[in-house]
Scaffold this motif. Structure first.
Motif, mmCIF file in Angstrom:
data_model
loop_
_atom_site.group_PDB
_atom_site.id
_atom_site.type_symbol
_atom_site.label_atom_id
_atom_site.label_comp_id
_atom_site.label_asym_id
_atom_site.label_seq_id
_atom_site.Cartn_x
_atom_site.Cartn_y
_atom_site.Cartn_z
ATOM 1 N N GLY A 78 0.816 -1.213 0.000
ATOM 2 C CA GLY A 78 0.000 0.000 0.000
ATOM 3 C C GLY A 78 0.847 1.259 0.000
ATOM 4 N N PHE A 79 1.944 1.269 0.775
ATOM 5 C CA PHE A 79 2.791 2.460 0.826
ATOM 6 C C PHE A 79 3.570 2.625 -0.469
ATOM 7 C CE2 PHE A 79 6.017 5.453 2.177
ATOM 8 C CZ PHE A 79 5.262 6.337 2.935
ATOM 9 N N MET A 80 4.018 1.534 -1.074
ATOM 10 C CA MET A 80 4.717 1.630 -2.365
ATOM 11 C C MET A 80 3.762 2.183 -3.435
ATOM 12 S SD MET A 80 7.875 0.777 -1.922
ATOM 13 C CE MET A 80 7.810 1.396 -0.256
ATOM 14 N N ALA A 81 2.504 1.753 -3.406
ATOM 15 C CA ALA A 81 1.505 2.281 -4.346
ATOM 16 C C ALA A 81 1.269 3.770 -4.077
ATOM 17 C CB ALA A 81 0.199 1.494 -4.231
ATOM 18 N N THR A 91 14.610 3.794 -4.007
ATOM 19 C CA THR A 91 15.672 2.928 -4.480
ATOM 20 C C THR A 91 15.126 1.525 -4.704
ATOM 21 O OG1 THR A 91 16.323 2.303 -2.234
ATOM 22 C CG2 THR A 91 17.430 4.238 -3.202
ATOM 23 N N ARG A 92 15.986 0.658 -5.197
ATOM 24 C CA ARG A 92 15.624 -0.743 -5.393
ATOM 25 C C ARG A 92 15.211 -1.348 -4.054
ATOM 26 N NH1 ARG A 92 18.619 -5.419 -4.841
ATOM 27 N NH2 ARG A 92 20.479 -4.192 -4.401
ATOM 28 N N ILE A 93 14.161 -2.136 -4.055
ATOM 29 C CA ILE A 93 13.690 -2.820 -2.845
ATOM 30 C C ILE A 93 14.589 -4.016 -2.586
ATOM 31 C CG2 ILE A 93 11.783 -4.102 -1.812
ATOM 32 C CD1 ILE A 93 9.903 -2.354 -3.613
ATOM 33 N N THR A 94 15.047 -4.122 -1.353
ATOM 34 C CA THR A 94 15.936 -5.212 -0.959
ATOM 35 C C THR A 94 15.295 -5.984 0.184
ATOM 36 O OG1 THR A 94 17.850 -3.872 -1.575
ATOM 37 C CG2 THR A 94 18.268 -5.756 -0.140
ATOM 38 N N SER A 95 15.502 -7.304 0.186
ATOM 39 C CA SER A 95 14.960 -8.166 1.238
ATOM 40 C C SER A 95 16.089 -8.616 2.148
ATOM 41 C CB SER A 95 14.285 -9.378 0.608
ATOM 42 O OG SER A 95 13.767 -10.221 1.603
ATOM 43 N N ARG A 100 13.299 -11.390 8.013
ATOM 44 C CA ARG A 100 12.057 -11.270 7.255
ATOM 45 C C ARG A 100 11.654 -9.814 7.087
ATOM 46 N NH1 ARG A 100 8.350 -14.631 10.678
ATOM 47 N NH2 ARG A 100 6.804 -13.504 9.506
ATOM 48 N N SER A 101 12.522 -9.046 6.460
ATOM 49 C CA SER A 101 12.216 -7.632 6.272
ATOM 50 C C SER A 101 12.522 -7.193 4.856
ATOM 51 C CB SER A 101 13.007 -6.772 7.264
ATOM 52 O OG SER A 101 14.383 -6.778 6.946
ATOM 53 N N LEU A 102 11.921 -6.075 4.499
ATOM 54 C CA LEU A 102 12.170 -5.393 3.238
ATOM 55 C C LEU A 102 12.604 -3.981 3.564
ATOM 56 C CD1 LEU A 102 8.883 -6.327 1.330
ATOM 57 C CD2 LEU A 102 11.116 -7.414 1.084
ATOM 58 N N PHE A 103 13.397 -3.376 2.660
ATOM 59 C CA PHE A 103 13.734 -1.973 2.836
ATOM 60 C C PHE A 103 14.076 -1.333 1.503
ATOM 61 C CE2 PHE A 103 17.870 -3.938 2.936
ATOM 62 C CZ PHE A 103 18.757 -2.996 2.422
ATOM 63 N N CYS A 104 13.919 -0.026 1.468
ATOM 64 C CA CYS A 104 14.369 0.808 0.368
ATOM 65 C C CYS A 104 14.511 2.220 0.933
ATOM 66 C CB CYS A 104 13.412 0.765 -0.826
ATOM 67 S SG CYS A 104 11.805 1.531 -0.544
ATOM 68 N N TYR A 105 14.967 3.136 0.104
ATOM 69 C CA TYR A 105 15.187 4.511 0.560
ATOM 70 C C TYR A 105 14.459 5.500 -0.331
ATOM 71 C CZ TYR A 105 18.996 2.505 3.280
ATOM 72 O OH TYR A 105 19.735 1.765 4.161
ATOM 73 N N GLU A 115 14.870 5.727 5.250
ATOM 74 C CA GLU A 115 14.773 4.300 4.985
ATOM 75 C C GLU A 115 13.347 3.849 5.299
ATOM 76 O OE1 GLU A 115 16.857 0.081 6.340
ATOM 77 O OE2 GLU A 115 17.540 1.963 7.220
ATOM 78 N N LEU A 116 12.753 3.139 4.375
ATOM 79 C CA LEU A 116 11.433 2.549 4.591
ATOM 80 C C LEU A 116 11.667 1.080 4.884
ATOM 81 C CD1 LEU A 116 9.575 4.161 1.564
ATOM 82 C CD2 LEU A 116 9.703 5.003 3.924
#
Length: 152
Positions: A78-81, A91-95, A100-105, A115-116
């Motif tokens: 929802g936040f990416m949308a 930035t590119r989404i990284t896992s 068990r997390s995701l992040f990007c900037y 950082e999200l």
């Protein structure tokens, strides 16, 4: 009973070269509301209810990278949308499979790095992100922020 352990971070203060632009951006991106201060009326105070950010006006921005703050998301997709809808690039989404997390900037208009992050299984956190973790191509060591927090 006294303790040397803080309850939580009340706010963080960042520089801004344009208070109005910053107020609008943080309102649009994070749904934050400006608070009218009773003292030091030059500083922009913004709240989301569960966290506050303050912004001090400056004439010229110093380089902020690699300094940043991180915001935990409850709804990654929802936040990416939302970012796509309002035209904010990330930035590119990284896992991180180990926790068990995701992040990007993303960057605010003054280039402050944000950082999200999205953690599955954390108390009060987001639901399972197994489909993202399984797609991760980079495996990292067993050390994680969750393990560090558990040692406190």
């Amino acid at each position: 009973m006294s303790s040397n352990a803080p309850a939580y971070i009340h706010h963080v203060n960042f520089p801004t070269t344009d208070i109005d632009r910053t107020r609008e951006w943080y309102g649009k991106v994070f749904g934050m509301k400006a608070i009218t201060p009773k003292s030091n009326t030059k500083v922009l105070l913004m709240t989301r209810g569960n966290f506050d950010l303050h912004f001090t006006p400056i004439d010229e921005m110093d380089r902020m990278a690699p300094y940043h703050f991180a915001v935990e998301l409850e709804d990654w997709d929802g936040f990416m949308a939302h970012l796509d809808d309002i035209g904010v690039r990330h930035t590119r989404i990284t896992s991180r499979p180990e926790n068990r997390s995701l992040f990007c900037y993303i960057h605010d208009p003054d280039h402050t790095m944000i950082e999200l992050v999205y953690h599955a299984g954390r108390p009060g956190g987001a639901p399972e992100v197994k489909e993202y973790v399984e797609k991760a191509t980079v495996k990292r060591g067993a050390n994680s922020a969750d393990e560090a927090r558990a040692q406190l």
